[in-house]
Enzyme design. Structure first.
Site, PDB file in Angstrom:
ATOM      1  N   CYS A 111      15.630   6.743  -8.396  1.00 33.44           N
ATOM      2  CA  CYS A 111      16.835   5.943  -9.258  1.00 33.44           C
ATOM      3  C   CYS A 111      16.033   5.294 -10.453  1.00 33.44           C
ATOM      4  CB  CYS A 111      17.200   4.757  -8.224  1.00 33.44           C
ATOM      5  SG  CYS A 111      17.909   5.631  -6.812  1.00 33.44           S
ATOM      6  N   HIS A 235      19.688  -0.693 -12.533  1.00 37.22           N
ATOM      7  CA  HIS A 235      20.175   0.319 -11.780  1.00 37.22           C
ATOM      8  C   HIS A 235      21.307  -0.274 -10.820  1.00 37.22           C
ATOM      9  CE1 HIS A 235      20.113   2.998  -8.592  1.00 37.22           C
ATOM     10  NE2 HIS A 235      19.467   2.717  -7.839  1.00 37.22           N
ATOM     11  N   ASN A 265      25.710   3.392  -5.162  1.00 38.02           N
ATOM     12  CA  ASN A 265      24.509   3.939  -5.912  1.00 38.02           C
ATOM     13  C   ASN A 265      24.575   5.382  -6.223  1.00 38.02           C
ATOM     14  OD1 ASN A 265      21.774   4.485  -6.364  1.00 38.02           O
ATOM     15  ND2 ASN A 265      20.929   3.108  -4.934  1.00 38.02           N
TER      16      ASN A 265
HETATM   17  N1  COA Z   1      27.735  -2.039   8.788  1.00 32.78           N
HETATM   18  C1  COA Z   1      27.677  -3.189   9.473  1.00 32.78           C
HETATM   19  N2  COA Z   1      26.504  -3.437   9.989  1.00 32.78           N
HETATM   20  C2  COA Z   1      25.463  -2.750   9.355  1.00 32.78           C
HETATM   21  C3  COA Z   1      25.508  -1.994   8.408  1.00 32.78           C
HETATM   22  C4  COA Z   1      26.959  -1.416   8.238  1.00 32.78           C
HETATM   23  N3  COA Z   1      27.414  -0.548   7.005  1.00 32.78           N
HETATM   24  N4  COA Z   1      24.280  -1.388   8.113  1.00 32.78           N
HETATM   25  C5  COA Z   1      23.598  -2.052   8.589  1.00 32.78           C
HETATM   26  N5  COA Z   1      24.115  -3.031   9.543  1.00 32.78           N
HETATM   27  C6  COA Z   1      23.510  -3.779  10.386  1.00 32.78           C
HETATM   28  C7  COA Z   1      22.106  -3.527  10.968  1.00 32.78           C
HETATM   29  O1  COA Z   1      22.290  -2.618  12.279  1.00 32.78           O
HETATM   30  C8  COA Z   1      21.769  -4.821  11.480  1.00 32.78           C
HETATM   31  O2  COA Z   1      22.013  -4.956  12.883  1.00 32.78           O
HETATM   32  P1  COA Z   1      21.115  -5.648  13.853  1.00 32.78           P
HETATM   33  O3  COA Z   1      21.010  -7.142  13.325  1.00 32.78           O
HETATM   34  O4  COA Z   1      22.082  -5.670  15.014  1.00 32.78           O
HETATM   35  O5  COA Z   1      20.104  -4.951  13.953  1.00 32.78           O
HETATM   36  C9  COA Z   1      22.577  -5.887  10.547  1.00 32.78           C
HETATM   37  O6  COA Z   1      23.130  -5.000   9.964  1.00 32.78           O
HETATM   38  C10 COA Z   1      21.481  -6.368   9.577  1.00 32.78           C
HETATM   39  O7  COA Z   1      20.884  -5.381   8.880  1.00 32.78           O
HETATM   40  P2  COA Z   1      19.611  -5.315   7.771  1.00 32.78           P
HETATM   41  O8  COA Z   1      19.184  -4.189   7.489  1.00 32.78           O
HETATM   42  O9  COA Z   1      18.699  -6.524   8.008  1.00 32.78           O
HETATM   43  O10 COA Z   1      21.004  -6.185   6.757  1.00 32.78           O
HETATM   44  P3  COA Z   1      20.441  -6.536   5.365  1.00 32.78           P
HETATM   45  O11 COA Z   1      21.126  -7.948   5.071  1.00 32.78           O
HETATM   46  O12 COA Z   1      19.391  -6.379   4.911  1.00 32.78           O
HETATM   47  O13 COA Z   1      21.577  -5.474   4.405  1.00 32.78           O
HETATM   48  C11 COA Z   1      21.162  -3.575   3.216  1.00 32.78           C
HETATM   49  C12 COA Z   1      21.309  -4.242   4.474  1.00 32.78           C
HETATM   50  C13 COA Z   1      21.087  -1.977   3.432  1.00 32.78           C
HETATM   51  C14 COA Z   1      22.648  -3.711   2.487  1.00 32.78           C
HETATM   52  C15 COA Z   1      20.308  -4.085   2.189  1.00 32.78           C
HETATM   53  O14 COA Z   1      18.939  -4.284   2.816  1.00 32.78           O
HETATM   54  C16 COA Z   1      20.032  -3.291   1.069  1.00 32.78           C
HETATM   55  O15 COA Z   1      20.812  -3.414   0.028  1.00 32.78           O
HETATM   56  N6  COA Z   1      18.672  -3.022   0.551  1.00 32.78           N
HETATM   57  C17 COA Z   1      18.370  -2.154  -0.357  1.00 32.78           C
HETATM   58  C18 COA Z   1      18.807  -0.781  -0.319  1.00 32.78           C
HETATM   59  C19 COA Z   1      18.661  -0.011  -1.523  1.00 32.78           C
HETATM   60  O16 COA Z   1      19.280  -0.568  -2.556  1.00 32.78           O
HETATM   61  N7  COA Z   1      18.436   1.299  -1.511  1.00 32.78           N
HETATM   62  C20 COA Z   1      18.469   1.985  -2.942  1.00 32.78           C
HETATM   63  C21 COA Z   1      17.350   1.806  -3.609  1.00 32.78           C
HETATM   64  S1  COA Z   1      17.465   2.658  -5.056  1.00 32.78           S
END
Ligand code: COA
Length: 311
Positions: A111, A235, A265
């Protein structure tokens, strides 16, 4: 003193027709519009097309915007993480569709790739190229497990392009910063034939850190402060990542280009999609300093400050 370099003279985008809303995911996965919106800022994304077809459409529009013919181009650089074929490079397919002159190659820095490609294009202009077409195109829906709620909701398909033309007087790419930390590979990767695997929280934390550090590096190299920046084009992975980085840098959100609510994204396409949206809506005028900042799998990062100047 004159410094031969490049300036951006055209831009263009392409998005597939199929809109996939948060409600579409809600209907078949254990997720909700409110969860996706609150955690990411994404409301919808587009699925469809091939990396080459989207790239060619965006490239064609960028050429029209710059008032150039395809054969005027002396180099085509295509940033992509989702090539249509293992070989040849997808840029070969795009070259054939558009009829660009000179060489063409693909570049993969995930990315962060679009800014890598823009900086590489700028370097080629310094070496004598007069017109370089830089495209970011990705079809991430191909490598995302659509049954995995943790990744499916985040990614989309699209393309964006810019034309770099030689500026004999002043390089409008004022500074750049490219980096990679390969030891962070396990937090975001995709094996051949597999799906994207991600440790979301780790990616989030590292992304904010590298965006802030890399942005500070380019500001320092260009001898500018954040107050000198008219627009930040980050990004488009997650609105909360952008807000956290902006807060640490002291950049207000109204000075930031955002399209992720409509695109998700789109990896290499995200920065040129956001730039084009800002340019098309009249948010940029000649002389504005634009800060680009990308990050991605690798973990890679890339920033650049470009002085907007179409004339
Ligand atoms: N809907 C509902 N719940 C979801 C979900 C969705 N689409 N995706 C994950 N969850 C759940 C998880 O299973 C977890 O449940 P649990 O507590 O029972 O295990 C809970 O939500 C929290 O997950 P977590 O990963 O800690 O949440 P978060 O606040 O970190 O948000 C992201 C998750 C992915 C949105 C966030 O971490 C993020 O954006 N990270 C960067 C990802 C990114 O940008 N990648 C590309 C980079 S180029």
């Amino acid at each position: 003193m004159t410094t031969r370099g490049s300036r951006i003279t055209g831009w263009g985008t392409a998005l597939p027709d199929r809109v996939v809303t948060n409600a579409d995911f809600e209907a078949r996965l254990d997720t909700s519009d409110s969860w996706i919106t609150e955690r990411t800022g994404i409301k919808e994304r587009r699925f469809g097309g091939t990396t080459a077809s989207l790239a060619a459409e965006a490239g064609k529009k960028a050429l029209e915007c710059a008032g150039l013919l395809a054969q005027d181009i002396e180099l085509l650089i295509l940033s992509t993480t989702t090539p249509d074929l293992t070989t040849p490079a997808t840029s070969s397919v795009v070259q054939d569709i558009l009829g660009t002159g000179g060489g063409a190659f693909d570049l993969n820095a995930a990315c962060a790739g679009f800014v890598y490609a823009m900086v590489a294009g700028g370097g080629m202009v310094k070496m004598g190229a007069n017109r370089v077409l830089v495209i970011g195109s990705d079809t991430l829906s191909k490598i995302t497990d659509q049954d995995d709620r943790a990744t499916a909701v985040l990614f989309g398909d699209g393309a964006g392009a810019i034309v770099l033309e030689a500026d004999p007087i002043e390089d409008k790419i004022l500074s750049y910063d490219l980096g990679v930390d390969g030891s962070a590979m396990p937090i975001l990767y995709c094996n051949h034939g597999g799906y994207l695997t991600m440790e979301g929280r780790e990616v989030f934390k590292k992304a904010v850190r590298v965006m802030v550090e890399s942005s500070k590096n380019v500001l320092e190299s260009a001898k500018l402060t954040v107050d000198d920046i008219a627009l930040v084009v980050p990004h488009q992975a997650n609105l909360r990542i952008i807000e956290a980085a902006n807060q640490r840098l002291g950049v207000p959100m109204d000075k930031t280009a955002i399209v992720l609510d409509k695109t998700g994204n789109t990896s290499s396409a995200s920065i040129p999609l956001a730039l084009s949206d800002a340019a098309d809506s009249g948010r940029l005028k000649d002389g504005d300093n634009v800060l680009f900042c990308g990050f991605g799998a690798g973990m890679t990062w890339s920033s650049a400050i470009v002085r907007w100047s179409r004339s």
